[in-house]
Scaffold this motif. Structure first.
Motif, short mmCIF file in Angstrom:
data_model
loop_
_atom_site.label_atom_id
_atom_site.label_comp_id
_atom_site.label_asym_id
_atom_site.label_seq_id
_atom_site.Cartn_x
_atom_site.Cartn_y
_atom_site.Cartn_z
N ARG A 198 9.11 8.74 7.91
CA ARG A 198 9.19 7.94 6.69
C ARG A 198 7.81 7.50 6.24
O ARG A 198 6.96 7.17 7.06
CB ARG A 198 10.07 6.71 6.91
CG ARG A 198 11.53 7.04 7.23
CD ARG A 198 12.22 7.66 6.03
NE ARG A 198 13.62 7.99 6.31
CZ ARG A 198 14.45 8.53 5.42
NH1 ARG A 198 14.01 8.83 4.21
NH2 ARG A 198 15.69 8.80 5.74
N GLN A 199 7.62 7.47 4.92
CA GLN A 199 6.32 7.15 4.35
C GLN A 199 6.00 5.67 4.47
O GLN A 199 6.86 4.80 4.28
CB GLN A 199 6.28 7.56 2.87
CG GLN A 199 4.98 7.23 2.16
CD GLN A 199 3.79 7.95 2.76
OE1 GLN A 199 3.91 9.13 3.09
NE2 GLN A 199 2.69 7.26 2.91
N GLY A 200 4.75 5.36 4.77
CA GLY A 200 4.26 4.00 4.78
C GLY A 200 2.85 3.95 4.22
O GLY A 200 2.16 4.97 4.14
N THR A 201 2.41 2.77 3.82
CA THR A 201 1.06 2.57 3.30
C THR A 201 0.56 1.21 3.75
O THR A 201 1.31 0.23 3.73
CB THR A 201 1.04 2.63 1.75
OG1 THR A 201 1.64 3.84 1.30
CG2 THR A 201 -0.38 2.55 1.22
N VAL A 202 -0.70 1.16 4.14
CA VAL A 202 -1.33 -0.11 4.50
C VAL A 202 -2.60 -0.25 3.69
O VAL A 202 -3.34 0.72 3.47
CB VAL A 202 -1.61 -0.19 6.03
CG1 VAL A 202 -2.57 0.89 6.48
CG2 VAL A 202 -2.11 -1.58 6.41
N ARG A 203 -2.87 -1.47 3.24
CA ARG A 203 -4.05 -1.77 2.42
C ARG A 203 -4.77 -2.97 3.02
O ARG A 203 -4.13 -4.00 3.29
CB ARG A 203 -3.65 -2.06 0.97
CG ARG A 203 -2.94 -0.90 0.29
CD ARG A 203 -2.36 -1.30 -1.07
NE ARG A 203 -1.77 -0.15 -1.74
CZ ARG A 203 -0.50 0.22 -1.61
NH1 ARG A 203 0.31 -0.45 -0.80
NH2 ARG A 203 -0.04 1.27 -2.26
N VAL A 204 -6.07 -2.84 3.18
CA VAL A 204 -6.90 -3.93 3.70
C VAL A 204 -7.90 -4.31 2.62
O VAL A 204 -8.66 -3.45 2.15
CB VAL A 204 -7.64 -3.53 4.99
CG1 VAL A 204 -8.47 -4.69 5.52
CG2 VAL A 204 -6.63 -3.06 6.05
N LEU A 205 -7.90 -5.56 2.22
CA LEU A 205 -8.70 -6.03 1.09
C LEU A 205 -9.62 -7.17 1.51
O LEU A 205 -9.23 -8.03 2.30
CB LEU A 205 -7.75 -6.49 -0.03
CG LEU A 205 -8.33 -7.09 -1.31
CD1 LEU A 205 -7.43 -6.74 -2.50
CD2 LEU A 205 -8.49 -8.61 -1.23
N GLY A 206 -10.83 -7.16 0.98
CA GLY A 206 -11.76 -8.27 1.15
C GLY A 206 -12.35 -8.66 -0.19
O GLY A 206 -12.51 -7.81 -1.07
N PHE A 207 -12.66 -9.94 -0.38
CA PHE A 207 -13.22 -10.37 -1.66
C PHE A 207 -14.24 -11.49 -1.46
O PHE A 207 -14.21 -12.23 -0.47
CB PHE A 207 -12.13 -10.82 -2.63
CG PHE A 207 -11.50 -12.15 -2.29
CD1 PHE A 207 -11.96 -13.32 -2.88
CD2 PHE A 207 -10.43 -12.23 -1.41
CE1 PHE A 207 -11.38 -14.56 -2.58
CE2 PHE A 207 -9.84 -13.45 -1.10
CZ PHE A 207 -10.32 -14.62 -1.69
#
Length: 457
Positions: free
Chosen positions: A270-279
């Motif tokens: 099954r498809q998954g997505t992870v996103r890591v963000l910094g600001f």
């Protein structure tokens, strides 16, 4: 002037439906989460779409020991908000297009969209005045440079032209847009026009992302995109004042940078997505400690406006994940944090946030285009922020004049009923709020009921 805060999203669902529960494939997961409404995908030089969203919201009567200027009202009538947007796209030359979005917004949120940090109507941020107002939402140029020979097909959609695009590319976006058009995407929880209404579910609560009152900014976004991975970087303008309508073009002293890595994967097929963000944001913010110190020295109420100083920063991060569980059910989660030393400047007064939710299609009950979603979110603020509110200070969203601190806890359930014949969807929505504005003295519970009508073609 009444100032309401929040964020805009580029994505609105296809005509008559809510966004599909199944996450995009590994390649599409790296794109802003456009949802196609033209299966042919034939190349076109123009794209033209329209959306209108109306949200009517009501909360139960409250009984609280005290209230401040920015408290949720103990008793009020239902409030209606609406937005109408025209999405125009034009192909210019190879790899280039320009997008133009005029928008009209009006109405009001409950208590003027104050009194709850994770506010309950994600469309109210676009309202600077209850009277209907026409303004420019987006006007930006997008240039794509191919990094290989492989191609994929884009369908005609909101701010997206039908035709072939490179599978691997570098893109430059310049102009006016919402930072949330490109960052912190999530297939299940990102668009209050069709998904969850709560501010801290449509975006990472701790991400104080750059925008004016209506949710838009000016700047540039760079993108490096491959079928399984994407890297994005933005540098954008900040408003001149906290939650202000005017952007500060003194870039040397006021700006925001955002960096995000997106990775697609498969788990159990099954498809998954992870996103890591910094600001990192830079603006003429006040420190909460300075405001408290001045108030103690002068015997007055603390006020961040009195101690604002150029060059102050806010830094933070976000982690965003989505996972397909079955063909018709998906799970999502977000965690976000900022240092909370300086005042909130653009989004909402949340310094730490965690959310978890699930979304299902209506396929099991022969309504495959319907959507059922349920989620919980917990919001908190830094010790400095707590001390400021407890001393009687006000931000631009919350302030009861006093504070007995507790985490703000919110639950939300919605059901979107698709009406394909009318290019519309009707969504009843219920939210449950404990400790609004982090105050156990005004702990609730607050029951918020809403009805949303969304039309798009």
């Amino acid at each position: 002037m009444l100032l309401l805060v929040g964020r805009a999203n580029a994505q609105v669902t296809p005509p008559g439906t809510t966004p599909p529960v199944t996450p995009p494939n590994a390649a599409a997961a790296q794109e802003p989460a456009h949802q196609p409404n033209d299966t042919a995908g034939q190349p076109r030089d123009w794209s033209l779409h329209f959306q209108q969203t109306l949200i009517d919201q009501w909360h139960n009567d409250l009984s609280t020991p005290y209230a401040g200027d920015y408290s949720l009202a103990n008793r009020e009538s239902a409030k209606l908000s609406f937005t109408s947007t025209l999405f125009i796209g034009r192909r210019l030359w190879k790899g280039a297009a320009i997008y133009f979005n005029p928008e009209v917004a009006g109405g009001s949120g409950l208590s003027g969209a104050r009194g709850i940090a994770g506010f309950t109507n994600g469309e109210t941020f676009r309202i600077g005045d209850p009277s209907p107002s026409l303004y420019l939402a987006r006007l930006y140029l997008r240039q794509v440079f191919a990094l290989g020979t492989g191609t994929a097909t884009d369908e005609d959609d909101l701010n997206q032209l039908a035709g072939l695009r490179p599978e691997r590319y570098f893109a430059i976006n310049l102009g006016k847009f919402s930072t949330a058009d490109f960052f912190d995407q999530n297939s299940y929880s990102h668009d209050p026009r069709t998904q969850f209404l709560n501010w801290s579910l449509m975006s990472a609560g701790g991400w104080d992302y750059a925008a004016n009152t209506r949710g838009y900014t000016v700047g540039g976004v760079l993108e490096y995109v491959t079928p399984g991975l994407a890297l994005r970087f933005a540098s954008t303008l900040m408003p001149t004042l906290a939650n202000g309508p005017v952007l500060d073009f003194h870039y040397g002293t006021a700006h925001a940078e955002t960096l995000e890595l997106t990775k697609g994967y498969r788990l159990g097929g099954r498809q998954g997505t992870v996103r890591v963000l910094g600001f990192r944001n830079v603006a003429a913010m006040a420190t909460y400690r300075s405001a408290i110190a001045l108030a103690q020295a002068t015997g007055t109420q603390p006020d961040v406006v009195a101690v604002r100083q150029s060059g102050h920063t806010k830094v933070g991060f976000g982690l965003n994940a989505e996972q397909e569980l079955t063909q018709n059910v998906g799970l999502f989660a977000r965690i976000s944090y900022n240092d909370g030393k300086n005042e909130t400047w653009a989004f909402t007064e949340i310094d730490r946030s965690a959310s978890l939710g699930v979304v299902s299609t209506g396929a099991r009950w022969q309504r495959p285009d319907d959507r059922l979603g349920a989620a919980v979110v917990v919001n908190g603020i830094s010790p400095e922020h707590r001390a400021y509110l407890a001393a009687g200070g006000y931000g631009f969203i919350v302030g009861d004049g006093a504070l007995r601190y507790g985490l703000e806890r919110i639950g939300e359930v919605y059901y979107s009923i698709s009406l394909p014949r009318y290019h519309a969807a009707i969504s009843p929505d219920y939210q449950f709020v404990m400790n609004p504005a982090y105050n156990r003295d005004r702990g609730g519970p607050v029951h918020v009921v809403a009805l949303r009508l969304h039309v798009e073609f």
